[in-house]
Design a protein around this motif. Structure first.
Motif, PDB file in Angstrom:
ATOM      1  N   TYR A 249      49.099  24.855  40.461  1.00  0.00           N
ATOM      2  CA  TYR A 249      50.107  24.654  39.412  1.00  0.00           C
ATOM      3  C   TYR A 249      51.085  25.829  39.452  1.00  0.00           C
ATOM      4  CZ  TYR A 249      52.099  22.458  35.433  1.00  0.00           C
ATOM      5  OH  TYR A 249      52.954  21.758  34.638  1.00  0.00           O
TER       6      TYR A 249
ATOM      7  N   TYR B  82      37.111  37.215  42.157  1.00  0.00           N
ATOM      8  CA  TYR B  82      37.828  38.112  43.066  1.00  0.00           C
ATOM      9  C   TYR B  82      36.864  39.062  43.786  1.00  0.00           C
ATOM     10  CZ  TYR B  82      41.595  36.192  40.377  1.00  0.00           C
ATOM     11  OH  TYR B  82      42.447  35.293  39.788  1.00  0.00           O
TER      12      TYR B  82
ATOM     13  N   ASP C  67      49.797  34.048  36.863  1.00  0.00           N
ATOM     14  CA  ASP C  67      50.380  35.397  36.975  1.00  0.00           C
ATOM     15  C   ASP C  67      51.604  35.517  36.089  1.00  0.00           C
ATOM     16  OD1 ASP C  67      48.696  36.807  38.707  1.00  0.00           O
ATOM     17  OD2 ASP C  67      49.441  35.617  40.402  1.00  0.00           O
TER      18      ASP C  67
ATOM     19  N   LYS D 220      33.339  33.884  31.391  1.00  0.00           N
ATOM     20  CA  LYS D 220      33.906  32.545  31.670  1.00  0.00           C
ATOM     21  C   LYS D 220      32.773  31.550  31.972  1.00  0.00           C
ATOM     22  CE  LYS D 220      37.125  33.954  34.852  1.00  0.00           C
ATOM     23  NZ  LYS D 220      38.310  33.943  35.741  1.00  0.00           N
TER      24      LYS D 220
HETATM   25  P1  FAD Z   1      41.434  35.809  33.891  1.00  0.00           P
HETATM   26  O1  FAD Z   1      40.052  35.350  34.165  1.00  0.00           O
HETATM   27  O2  FAD Z   1      42.005  35.548  32.543  1.00  0.00           O
HETATM   28  O3  FAD Z   1      41.493  37.366  34.205  1.00  0.00           O
HETATM   29  C1  FAD Z   1      42.752  38.048  34.264  1.00  0.00           C
HETATM   30  C2  FAD Z   1      42.526  39.543  34.124  1.00  0.00           C
HETATM   31  O4  FAD Z   1      42.143  39.840  32.784  1.00  0.00           O
HETATM   32  C3  FAD Z   1      41.388  40.109  34.993  1.00  0.00           C
HETATM   33  O5  FAD Z   1      41.748  41.422  35.338  1.00  0.00           O
HETATM   34  C4  FAD Z   1      40.182  40.117  34.066  1.00  0.00           C
HETATM   35  O6  FAD Z   1      39.248  41.122  34.443  1.00  0.00           O
HETATM   36  C5  FAD Z   1      40.845  40.413  32.721  1.00  0.00           C
HETATM   37  N1  FAD Z   1      40.191  39.777  31.575  1.00  0.00           N
HETATM   38  C6  FAD Z   1      39.622  38.555  31.512  1.00  0.00           C
HETATM   39  N2  FAD Z   1      39.203  38.297  30.262  1.00  0.00           N
HETATM   40  C7  FAD Z   1      39.557  39.360  29.508  1.00  0.00           C
HETATM   41  C8  FAD Z   1      39.424  39.706  28.128  1.00  0.00           C
HETATM   42  N3  FAD Z   1      38.830  38.868  27.269  1.00  0.00           N
HETATM   43  N4  FAD Z   1      39.916  40.901  27.693  1.00  0.00           N
HETATM   44  C9  FAD Z   1      40.525  41.761  28.564  1.00  0.00           C
HETATM   45  N5  FAD Z   1      40.666  41.491  29.884  1.00  0.00           N
HETATM   46  C10 FAD Z   1      40.198  40.311  30.343  1.00  0.00           C
HETATM   47  N6  FAD Z   1      47.918  31.042  39.800  1.00  0.00           N
HETATM   48  C11 FAD Z   1      48.793  30.069  39.440  1.00  0.00           C
HETATM   49  O7  FAD Z   1      49.798  30.369  38.771  1.00  0.00           O
HETATM   50  N7  FAD Z   1      48.606  28.763  39.796  1.00  0.00           N
HETATM   51  C12 FAD Z   1      47.515  28.365  40.518  1.00  0.00           C
HETATM   52  O8  FAD Z   1      47.369  27.190  40.824  1.00  0.00           O
HETATM   53  C13 FAD Z   1      46.568  29.356  40.914  1.00  0.00           C
HETATM   54  N8  FAD Z   1      45.453  29.022  41.611  1.00  0.00           N
HETATM   55  C14 FAD Z   1      44.530  29.985  41.923  1.00  0.00           C
HETATM   56  C15 FAD Z   1      43.336  29.619  42.574  1.00  0.00           C
HETATM   57  C16 FAD Z   1      42.375  30.574  42.879  1.00  0.00           C
HETATM   58  C17 FAD Z   1      41.100  30.154  43.573  1.00  0.00           C
HETATM   59  C18 FAD Z   1      42.598  31.945  42.563  1.00  0.00           C
HETATM   60  C19 FAD Z   1      41.576  32.982  42.907  1.00  0.00           C
HETATM   61  C20 FAD Z   1      43.764  32.320  41.913  1.00  0.00           C
HETATM   62  C21 FAD Z   1      44.737  31.345  41.576  1.00  0.00           C
HETATM   63  N9  FAD Z   1      45.915  31.682  40.891  1.00  0.00           N
HETATM   64  C22 FAD Z   1      46.812  30.714  40.530  1.00  0.00           C
HETATM   65  C23 FAD Z   1      46.215  33.090  40.573  1.00  0.00           C
HETATM   66  C24 FAD Z   1      45.668  33.516  39.192  1.00  0.00           C
HETATM   67  O9  FAD Z   1      46.322  32.809  38.171  1.00  0.00           O
HETATM   68  C25 FAD Z   1      45.906  35.023  39.052  1.00  0.00           C
HETATM   69  O10 FAD Z   1      45.072  35.726  39.935  1.00  0.00           O
HETATM   70  C26 FAD Z   1      45.834  35.600  37.649  1.00  0.00           C
HETATM   71  O11 FAD Z   1      46.359  36.931  37.697  1.00  0.00           O
HETATM   72  C27 FAD Z   1      44.429  35.718  37.077  1.00  0.00           C
HETATM   73  O12 FAD Z   1      43.907  34.485  36.787  1.00  0.00           O
HETATM   74  P2  FAD Z   1      42.373  34.353  36.270  1.00  0.00           P
HETATM   75  O13 FAD Z   1      42.188  32.943  35.909  1.00  0.00           O
HETATM   76  O14 FAD Z   1      41.452  34.984  37.223  1.00  0.00           O
HETATM   77  O15 FAD Z   1      42.482  35.239  34.923  1.00  0.00           O
END
Ligand code: FAD
Length: 317
Positions: free
Chosen positions: A50, A179, A126, A199
């Motif tokens: 997405y 990651y 991001d 999660k």
């Molecule tokens: P989260 O799990 O929310 O984590 C983000 C950051 O916040 C991490 O550093 C985590 O340690 C920290 N964190 C988590 N929870 C908390 C909390 N409660 N309090 C404080 N800190 C917290 N991006 C797109 O835009 N579109 C896509 O389709 C897409 N597909 C992807 C597919 C895969 C397999 C991967 C690995 C990444 C993908 N991404 C995509 C990129 C992703 O959106 C980014 O890496 C983004 O920066 C983090 O997403 P996340 O879901 O891991 O975030």
């Protein structure tokens, strides 16, 4: 079928791919052209990424600049429906927090539920280029875990409008991102893993990893997840390097390392065609090692191009 059920039924390592929607204005045939050559390897599921909105400045009459919001790669939900219809396999749309209110997310999930799509990969997304850091929609979610909770609520028949009666519960299988080399914003690995565990505790069924080029990173990550009490399947994400530029671009975009041996091999190449061969060979060796390790599935980031993934799959599946 749910991704988690594919893993439960599997007797060997599965094959899956990830594609991105075409740029706005391009037809869906380019998607099919990138998938058709891979169908011989029977992908268990196909993820569709997405892409959130971006802001650009357009020069208008009189010379002033107008800030315009555009979505360059729309169509994730429609593409998933088209893939299910054409290939009779499971599609996994990515759902992101960024740019969406909770209600917009709920409506997208209702669309998916009506289409019979019962898998989602839930992500934060991001920051957009014009933001220094990720800023959630005012009525949206800050972290992927909030999205997991929303989907779990819907699976339990709890929608945002609490006054709704006799609602139809959804039944989504939930994947989340992990990651092996740590998410770049996390202060350290343990804290990143703690949030990953949250999660899973909130209801996510499996993890797909960011790309990595050193299998030891993945092996250590799996062990650390198990030590943290994360029991769910962990799917390695793999990307064959295709151009010399990617050797420096991928680390800067995805915050991952390129091992010295791989970098040196790429550096010795005189053309991108040679780099592609190096990338395919490296990915074949990685894939073999991950199958030997017992990975539930190998998930290839094809970026819509099939040739490299086809050659890798021919060598290992
Ligand atoms: P989260 O799990 O929310 O984590 C983000 C950051 O916040 C991490 O550093 C985590 O340690 C920290 N964190 C988590 N929870 C908390 C909390 N409660 N309090 C404080 N800190 C917290 N991006 C797109 O835009 N579109 C896509 O389709 C897409 N597909 C992807 C597919 C895969 C397999 C991967 C690995 C990444 C993908 N991404 C995509 C990129 C992703 O959106 C980014 O890496 C983004 O920066 C983090 O997403 P996340 O879901 O891991 O975030």
């Amino acid at each position: 079928m749910k991704v988690i059920d594919h893993f439960k039924k599997a007797t060997s390592t599965l094959f899956s791919i990830e594609i991105l929607p075409p740029l706005k204005g391009k037809g869906i045939q380019s998607i099919f052209d990138g998938i058709d050559p891979l169908m011989d390897f029977k992908p268990s599921f196909i993820d569709v990424t997405y892409h959130r909105e971006e802001f650009v400045y357009r020069r208008r009459e009189g010379g002033y600049l107008e800030k315009v919001s555009i979505r360059k790669r729309p169509g994730t939900v429609g593409i998933c429906a088209a893939l299910v219809n054409r290939y009779k396999l499971d599609a996994v749309p990515h759902i992101i927090c960024g740019g969406f209110s909770r209600e917009e997310t709920e409506n997208a999930l209702i669309d998916l539920h009506f289409l019979g799509i019962d898998n989602v990969l839930l992500l934060r997304g991001d920051s957009i280029k014009t933001e220094p850091e990720f800023t959630p929609h005012p009525d949206g979610h800050s972290y992927a875990i909030d999205l997991v909770r929303q989907v779990v609520n819907m699976n339990n028949g709890k929608y945002i409008d609490e006054e709704l009666q006799d609602v139809a519960p959804t039944d989504f299988c939930i994947g989340v991102a992990g990651y092996p080399e740590k998410h770049f914003e996390a202060p350290n690995r343990n804290i990143d893993l703690k949030y990953l565990r949250h999660k899973i505790d909130a209801g996510a069924d499996y993890i797909v990893t960011q790309m990595f080029f050193d299998n030891q990173m993945f092996f250590d990550f799996v062990q650390q997840c198990r030590d943290m009490g994360i029991p769910v399947p962990i799917v390695p994400g793999l990307k064959p390097i295709a151009t010399k530029r990617q050797a420096t671009l991928l680390p800067s975009i995805f915050h991952i390392d390129i091992p010295e041996d791989l970098f040196n091999a790429i550096d010795r190449c005189e053309t991108d065609a040679q780099v592609k061969e190096v990338g395919i060979e490296w990915a074949i060796e990685q894939s073999k090692g991950l199958i030997e390790f017992g990975a539930p599935c190998l998930h290839y980031y094809t970026m819509g191009k099939s040739e490299a993934t086809r050659r890798i799959a021919s060598a290992v599946f």
